[in-house]
Scaffold this active site. Structure first.
Site, PDB file in Angstrom:
ATOM      1  N   MET A   1     -48.730  26.699 -19.656  1.00 21.17           N
ATOM      2  CA  MET A   1     -49.071  27.156 -21.014  1.00 21.17           C
ATOM      3  C   MET A   1     -50.212  26.360 -21.630  1.00 21.17           C
ATOM      4  O   MET A   1     -50.118  25.880 -22.753  1.00 21.17           O
ATOM      5  CB  MET A   1     -47.824  27.100 -21.900  1.00 21.17           C
ATOM      6  CG  MET A   1     -46.660  27.919 -21.379  1.00 21.17           C
ATOM      7  SD  MET A   1     -47.071  29.661 -21.111  1.00 21.17           S
ATOM      8  CE  MET A   1     -47.058  30.233 -22.802  1.00 21.17           C
TER       9      MET A   1
ATOM     10  N   HIS B   1     -49.225  37.004 -15.193  1.00 20.10           N
ATOM     11  CA  HIS B   1     -49.187  37.334 -16.619  1.00 20.10           C
ATOM     12  C   HIS B   1     -48.199  38.484 -16.818  1.00 20.10           C
ATOM     13  O   HIS B   1     -48.222  39.460 -16.065  1.00 20.10           O
ATOM     14  CB  HIS B   1     -50.584  37.755 -17.084  1.00 20.10           C
ATOM     15  CG  HIS B   1     -50.628  38.066 -18.551  1.00 20.10           C
ATOM     16  ND1 HIS B   1     -50.649  37.084 -19.514  1.00 20.10           N
ATOM     17  CD2 HIS B   1     -50.617  39.249 -19.217  1.00 20.10           C
ATOM     18  CE1 HIS B   1     -50.664  37.650 -20.709  1.00 20.10           C
ATOM     19  NE2 HIS B   1     -50.643  38.961 -20.562  1.00 20.10           N
TER      20      HIS B   1
ATOM     21  N   GLU C   1     -41.806  39.993 -11.472  1.00 19.36           N
ATOM     22  CA  GLU C   1     -42.702  38.831 -11.320  1.00 19.36           C
ATOM     23  C   GLU C   1     -42.300  38.021 -10.091  1.00 19.36           C
ATOM     24  O   GLU C   1     -43.140  37.542  -9.330  1.00 19.36           O
ATOM     25  CB  GLU C   1     -42.629  37.934 -12.561  1.00 19.36           C
ATOM     26  CG  GLU C   1     -43.225  38.548 -13.805  1.00 19.36           C
ATOM     27  CD  GLU C   1     -43.260  37.558 -14.966  1.00 19.36           C
ATOM     28  OE1 GLU C   1     -43.594  36.382 -14.761  1.00 19.36           O
ATOM     29  OE2 GLU C   1     -42.947  37.979 -16.101  1.00 19.36           O
TER      30      GLU C   1
HETATM   31  C1  GRF Z   1     -43.546  34.268 -17.079  1.00 17.50           C
HETATM   32  O1  GRF Z   1     -43.190  35.442 -17.749  1.00 17.50           O
HETATM   33  C2  GRF Z   1     -45.013  34.291 -16.704  1.00 17.50           C
HETATM   34  O2  GRF Z   1     -45.476  35.565 -16.406  1.00 17.50           O
HETATM   35  C3  GRF Z   1     -45.666  33.796 -17.964  1.00 17.50           C
HETATM   36  O3  GRF Z   1     -44.800  32.815 -18.483  1.00 17.50           O
HETATM   37  C4  GRF Z   1     -43.486  33.045 -18.000  1.00 17.50           C
HETATM   38  C5  GRF Z   1     -43.088  31.808 -17.281  1.00 17.50           C
HETATM   39  O4  GRF Z   1     -41.757  31.859 -16.845  1.00 17.50           O
HETATM   40  N1  GRF Z   1     -47.001  33.320 -17.695  1.00 17.50           N
HETATM   41  P1  GRF Z   1     -41.236  30.845 -15.744  1.00 17.50           P
HETATM   42  O5  GRF Z   1     -41.548  29.440 -16.266  1.00 17.50           O
HETATM   43  O6  GRF Z   1     -41.932  31.130 -14.469  1.00 17.50           O
HETATM   44  O7  GRF Z   1     -39.759  31.079 -15.677  1.00 17.50           O
END
Ligand code: GRF
Length: 212
Positions: free
Chosen positions: A86, A105, A170
């Site tokens: 982040m 994303h 994801e």
């Molecule tokens: C995920 O939804 C990813 O796409 C976004 O942030 C979130 C991270 O989740 N960039 P995690 O830390 O992988 O559980």
């Protein structure tokens, strides 16, 4: 390719999916900019080296990005996978790792860049939403698409319910993209993504939950 690193800031569920996928090369390290990232103990318990590069210890975004880049290079990584990392990266960092820097994303880019993608999708009234694995370029959430998976947006969805539906995908899409890159079946050519011809279709999927 020799090895890769994963960059996280928090929960690390995408990191777990990558590490569980038995990718063909070793993960050299999981690096977090937050000392309290929940994903770090999980990675350490798996025997993966964990590193903290705390952004609060650097006077500027530029200085942090130089330190982060130096740490990645010390690990000898030729692929950098951002998994819930982040921090907005400087253009200098993105150029340093051009063609080796990948992000996931939670939207079908170019729709809904930035934060709060699930709430934005519901507010916009779109019928499909999803996730995108893409190469990182200097403009936020804008780089060439590697893999995209779409899921339906259902009438009674909350942002949380929709986020959970996307997250399942994801966890499939990111290992698929990473494996393609690490095995040389997906390549960055002059700023574009080229999959081997027989895999182009596999890089785009519509997955409707089985219970619907
Ligand atoms: C995920 O939804 C990813 O796409 C976004 O942030 C979130 C991270 O989740 N960039 P995690 O830390 O992988 O559980």
């Amino acid at each position: 390719m020799k090895n890769y690193v994963i960059l996280i800031s928090g929960r690390g569920s995408n990191m777990q999916a990558l590490l569980n996928a038995n990718l063909p090369v070793r993960c050299a390290a999981v690096i977090s900019n937050r000392p309290d990232a929940a994903g770090l103990p999980w990675a350490a318990a798996r025997g993966v080296p964990t590193v903290i590069v705390d952004h609060k210890e650097y006077p500027s975004r530029e200085a942090f990005d130089v330190a982060l880049g130096d740490e990645i290079e010390r690990r000898g990584a030729d692929l950098v996978l951002l998994a819930g990392f982040m921090r907005i990266l400087t253009e200098a960092f993105v150029r340093r790792f051009a063609g080796r820097l990948v992000n996931i994303h939670p939207s079908l880019l170019p729709a809904f860049p930035g934060l709060h993608t699930h709430q934005s999708a519901i507010a916009a009234g779109v019928r499909v939403h999803g996730c995108t694995v893409h190469y990182v370029t200097p403009t936020l959430d804008c780089g060439p698409v590697i893999v995209q998976v779409a899921v339906p947006v259902l009438p009674d969805d909350t942002a949380e319910v929709l986020a959970a539906r996307v997250l399942v995908q994801e966890h499939l899409a990111y290992p698929q993209a990473a494996r393609g890159i690490l095995e040389g079946r997906c390549q960055w050519v002059a700023g574009h993504v080229v999959w081997q011809a027989d895999e182009t279709a596999a890089a785009a999927a519509l997955r409707v939950p089985a219970d619907r």
